[in-house]
Design an enzyme around this catalytic site. Structure first.
Site, PDB file in Angstrom:
ATOM      1  N   ASN A   1      89.424 -20.489 -38.931  1.00  0.00           N
ATOM      2  CA  ASN A   1      89.784 -21.150 -37.675  1.00  0.00           C
ATOM      3  C   ASN A   1      88.703 -22.104 -37.148  1.00  0.00           C
ATOM      4  O   ASN A   1      89.009 -23.044 -36.427  1.00  0.00           O
ATOM      5  CB  ASN A   1      90.187 -20.135 -36.600  1.00  0.00           C
ATOM      6  CG  ASN A   1      89.103 -19.130 -36.299  1.00  0.00           C
ATOM      7  OD1 ASN A   1      88.247 -18.836 -37.135  1.00  0.00           O
ATOM      8  ND2 ASN A   1      89.138 -18.567 -35.105  1.00  0.00           N
TER       9      ASN A   1
ATOM     10  N   LYS B   1      81.056 -17.458 -48.579  1.00  0.00           N
ATOM     11  CA  LYS B   1      82.398 -17.167 -49.069  1.00  0.00           C
ATOM     12  C   LYS B   1      83.366 -17.478 -47.924  1.00  0.00           C
ATOM     13  O   LYS B   1      83.577 -16.669 -47.031  1.00  0.00           O
ATOM     14  CB  LYS B   1      82.500 -15.691 -49.491  1.00  0.00           C
ATOM     15  CG  LYS B   1      83.604 -15.397 -50.525  1.00  0.00           C
ATOM     16  CD  LYS B   1      85.018 -15.642 -50.034  1.00  0.00           C
ATOM     17  CE  LYS B   1      85.429 -14.639 -48.984  1.00  0.00           C
ATOM     18  NZ  LYS B   1      86.840 -14.930 -48.499  1.00  0.00           N
TER      19      LYS B   1
ATOM     20  N   GLY C   1      85.773 -12.166 -38.848  1.00  0.00           N
ATOM     21  CA  GLY C   1      87.142 -11.991 -39.311  1.00  0.00           C
ATOM     22  C   GLY C   1      87.805 -10.830 -38.598  1.00  0.00           C
ATOM     23  O   GLY C   1      87.456 -10.488 -37.463  1.00  0.00           O
ATOM     24  N   SER C   2      88.744 -10.195 -39.268  1.00  0.00           N
ATOM     25  CA  SER C   2      89.525  -9.127 -38.649  1.00  0.00           C
ATOM     26  C   SER C   2      88.719  -7.838 -38.530  1.00  0.00           C
ATOM     27  O   SER C   2      87.746  -7.612 -39.260  1.00  0.00           O
ATOM     28  CB  SER C   2      90.786  -8.856 -39.469  1.00  0.00           C
ATOM     29  OG  SER C   2      90.454  -8.227 -40.699  1.00  0.00           O
TER      30      SER C   2
ATOM     31  N   VAL D   1      88.870  -5.668 -41.917  1.00  0.00           N
ATOM     32  CA  VAL D   1      87.978  -6.122 -42.981  1.00  0.00           C
ATOM     33  C   VAL D   1      86.524  -5.989 -42.546  1.00  0.00           C
ATOM     34  O   VAL D   1      85.662  -5.580 -43.328  1.00  0.00           O
ATOM     35  CB  VAL D   1      88.301  -7.566 -43.383  1.00  0.00           C
ATOM     36  CG1 VAL D   1      87.314  -8.071 -44.431  1.00  0.00           C
ATOM     37  CG2 VAL D   1      89.726  -7.661 -43.913  1.00  0.00           C
ATOM     38  N   GLY D   2      86.236  -6.333 -41.297  1.00  0.00           N
ATOM     39  CA  GLY D   2      84.868  -6.226 -40.809  1.00  0.00           C
ATOM     40  C   GLY D   2      84.321  -4.821 -40.874  1.00  0.00           C
ATOM     41  O   GLY D   2      83.130  -4.607 -41.161  1.00  0.00           O
TER      42      GLY D   2
ATOM     43  N   GLU E   1      81.576  -9.899 -36.503  1.00  0.00           N
ATOM     44  CA  GLU E   1      82.330 -10.264 -35.303  1.00  0.00           C
ATOM     45  C   GLU E   1      83.802 -10.176 -35.667  1.00  0.00           C
ATOM     46  O   GLU E   1      84.250 -10.837 -36.601  1.00  0.00           O
ATOM     47  CB  GLU E   1      81.932 -11.667 -34.849  1.00  0.00           C
ATOM     48  CG  GLU E   1      82.439 -12.009 -33.449  1.00  0.00           C
ATOM     49  CD  GLU E   1      83.863 -12.531 -33.468  1.00  0.00           C
ATOM     50  OE1 GLU E   1      84.765 -11.782 -33.021  1.00  0.00           O
ATOM     51  OE2 GLU E   1      84.080 -13.652 -33.940  1.00  0.00           O
TER      52      GLU E   1
ATOM     53  N   CYS F   1      89.072 -16.272 -31.626  1.00  0.00           N
ATOM     54  CA  CYS F   1      88.764 -14.876 -31.300  1.00  0.00           C
ATOM     55  C   CYS F   1      88.556 -14.686 -29.809  1.00  0.00           C
ATOM     56  O   CYS F   1      88.707 -13.583 -29.292  1.00  0.00           O
ATOM     57  CB  CYS F   1      87.546 -14.393 -32.082  1.00  0.00           C
ATOM     58  SG  CYS F   1      86.046 -15.340 -31.786  1.00  0.00           S
TER      59      CYS F   1
ATOM     60  N   GLU G   1      95.326  -7.550 -31.153  1.00  0.00           N
ATOM     61  CA  GLU G   1      95.245  -9.009 -31.198  1.00  0.00           C
ATOM     62  C   GLU G   1      96.361  -9.571 -32.072  1.00  0.00           C
ATOM     63  O   GLU G   1      96.447  -9.250 -33.253  1.00  0.00           O
ATOM     64  CB  GLU G   1      93.878  -9.412 -31.772  1.00  0.00           C
ATOM     65  CG  GLU G   1      93.632 -10.900 -31.817  1.00  0.00           C
ATOM     66  CD  GLU G   1      92.268 -11.221 -32.395  1.00  0.00           C
ATOM     67  OE1 GLU G   1      91.604 -12.130 -31.860  1.00  0.00           O
ATOM     68  OE2 GLU G   1      91.857 -10.569 -33.375  1.00  0.00           O
TER      69      GLU G   1
ATOM     70  N   GLU H   1      74.866 -12.872 -32.550  1.00  0.00           N
ATOM     71  CA  GLU H   1      74.717 -14.127 -33.271  1.00  0.00           C
ATOM     72  C   GLU H   1      74.207 -15.217 -32.337  1.00  0.00           C
ATOM     73  O   GLU H   1      74.255 -15.093 -31.128  1.00  0.00           O
ATOM     74  CB  GLU H   1      76.063 -14.583 -33.833  1.00  0.00           C
ATOM     75  CG  GLU H   1      76.655 -13.661 -34.874  1.00  0.00           C
ATOM     76  CD  GLU H   1      77.789 -14.325 -35.636  1.00  0.00           C
ATOM     77  OE1 GLU H   1      77.485 -15.068 -36.582  1.00  0.00           O
ATOM     78  OE2 GLU H   1      78.954 -14.116 -35.265  1.00  0.00           O
TER      79      GLU H   1
END
Length: 451
Positions: free
Chosen positions: A133, A156, A203-204, A207-208, A225, A259, A350, A429
């Site tokens: 995004n 990646k 990301g999601s 997965v995070g 995040e 996000c 979300e 971050e």
């Protein structure tokens, strides 16, 4: 060998970029080469690294129109926002080009004779796993500080943003192998987590969490995040029309695919007025071709994302929108919903698209409880004319980013960024916080010869 491919969401027949997937072996080789390049980069003096990042910023600025058009084409970002992302990318590189001159340690009083001091060192190879995004800004707000402090980078990107990542790597003009892109998906992401010396993920949540567990299992520093379910609270003394305009832009700009996008609006004693103002504000948003400067809401990234938006209206009352648009590409109308039962997806999770829930609260305490009553805690906003209420409510909101009379979207790259609960794991971050993450502190005790 599998091929990674990105397609334009407004014209799915348009293949923007394709490349062979790196595979686990390709990722390991990229990290090996990056580690070799990192030694020389870390050994360069601060002025050399600053010059390289300044030149990279100039190259990105020089290709601004090309990059904005690529972002529009590849991820469907409206052109005005795409141009803003390119400008932000340039600013990020310039900002971190000067942070190379920041202090890297401190001198302390020794316990005996001699000298005691600390010194920061780069961690080595930074493995970056980034979403589609913000295909330029997110890779750079991770890569720029990693590079500034002497690390190499292996990126990646999400498959849907492959073309932007590859072009960015070409433009940066850094020493060979210092910044590499490995095309791929889950296999390549897992391989990068297993090989890198420090890992940064956006990301999601699902997965995070896997990324964080894998990195921690190796003892590798990691930050993740993982999105939000962001609430905007509109108190009864707020300027409702002004708030509604900001909220509509925050909820539906770039089709709600941020996000920090507003996903819930909580009205405190003024529900009918808030609903009317929101519906009117949404009607003013331009919907359509993202290359048109008048467009605020373009397509969502793929067909499944569009279908999730439409499906999420079930069980609630649709105030406006609610449909897939009858046009080429993956378009969903900006959608406001209210009246959902407890546990409904819009109240809890979300939905990454142009859909927002309106809720009512009978008091400020109830509004804060509603805002905090989800597993995420990334961004929130409160709208009020009362400074005391603004300070009180913002102090009670369980999110890493709190806005007062400003939209939930919008992040300053020179400020720490991250969330609470399931929105983030690990250090913040951006800003000065980045040095803490991409370096480690070494303590040196220096005695005098002959003592």
């Amino acid at each position: 060998m599998s091929v990674v491919e990105s397609r334009s969401p407004q014209n799915p027949a348009d293949v923007v970029a394709s490349a062979p997937a790196a595979g686990a072996g390709g990722v390991a080789e990229a990290v090996r080469r990056a580690r070799a390049a990192q030694a020389g980069w870390a050994g360069a003096n601060a002025a050399e690294r600053a010059a390289a990042l300044t030149a990279a910023a100039a190259a990105v600025a020089g290709a601004a129109d090309e990059l904005a058009a690529l972002v529009v084409r590849e991820v469907g970002k409206p052109v005005t926002e795409a141009k803003g992302e390119v400008a932000r990318s340039v600013a990020i590189l310039r900002y971190y080009s000067q942070q190379v001159f920041d202090p890297v340690g401190a001198v302390h009083e020794p316990s005996g004779t001699g000298l005691a001091y600390t010194r920061r060192r780069p961690r080595g190879v930074a493995g970056l796993i980034t979403p589609w995004n913000f295909p330029l800004a997110i890779p750079l707000w991770k890569a720029a500080p990693a590079l500034a402090f002497g690390n190499a980078v292996v990126l990646k990107p999400a498959p849907q943003a492959l073309g932007s990542a590859l072009r960015l790597a070409e433009l940066l003009g850094l020493p060979e192998d210092l910044f590499q892109v490995v095309p791929g998906d889950a296999e390549e992401g897992s391989a990068l987590v297993e090989a890198a010396d420090v890992v940064s993920f956006t990301g999601s949540a699902a997965v995070g969490r896997k990324v964080s567990v894998a990195a921690v299992g190796r003892g590798t520093p990691v930050q993740a995040e993982m999105g939000g379910q962001n609430a905007s609270i509109v108190l009864d003394d707020a300027n409702v029309e002004a708030a509604a305009a900001q909220i509509a832009a925050a909820a539906f700009g770039y089709a709600g695919q941020k996000c920090t996008a507003t996903k819930r609006v909580i009205a405190v004693g003024n529900g009918e007025q808030v609903r009317e103002a929101l519906v009117a504000a949404v009607a003013k948003l331009g919907v359509g071709d993202p290359s048109d400067p008048g467009t605020a809401v373009g397509p969502v990234i793929e067909e499944t994302a569009r279908d999730r938006v439409v499906a999420a209206t079930v069980g609630g009352r649709v105030l406006t929108g609610g449909d897939a648009l009858d046009r080429a590409g993956w378009f969903a109308a900006p959608t406001l919903v209210d009246g959902v039962p407890d546990g409904h997806v819009l109240a809890c999770d979300e939905v990454f698209g142009p859909i927002c829930l309106v809720q009512d609260a009978g008091s400020v305490d109830e509004a804060v409880a509603l805002a905090n009553g989800v597993r995420y805690g990334l961004a929130s906003a409160v709208y009020t004319r009362d400074l005391d209420r603004a300070l009180s409510v913002s102090a009670r909101l369980e999110s890493g980013l709190v806005k007062v009379n400003t939209p939930t979207t919008g992040v300053d790259f020179y400020m720490p960024f991250g969330g609470e609960k399931d929105s983030s794991y690990g250090p913040r971050e951006q800003g000065k916080a980045a040095q803490e993450f991409y370096t480690s502190t070494h303590t040196v005790a220096l005695g005098l010869s002959g003592n």
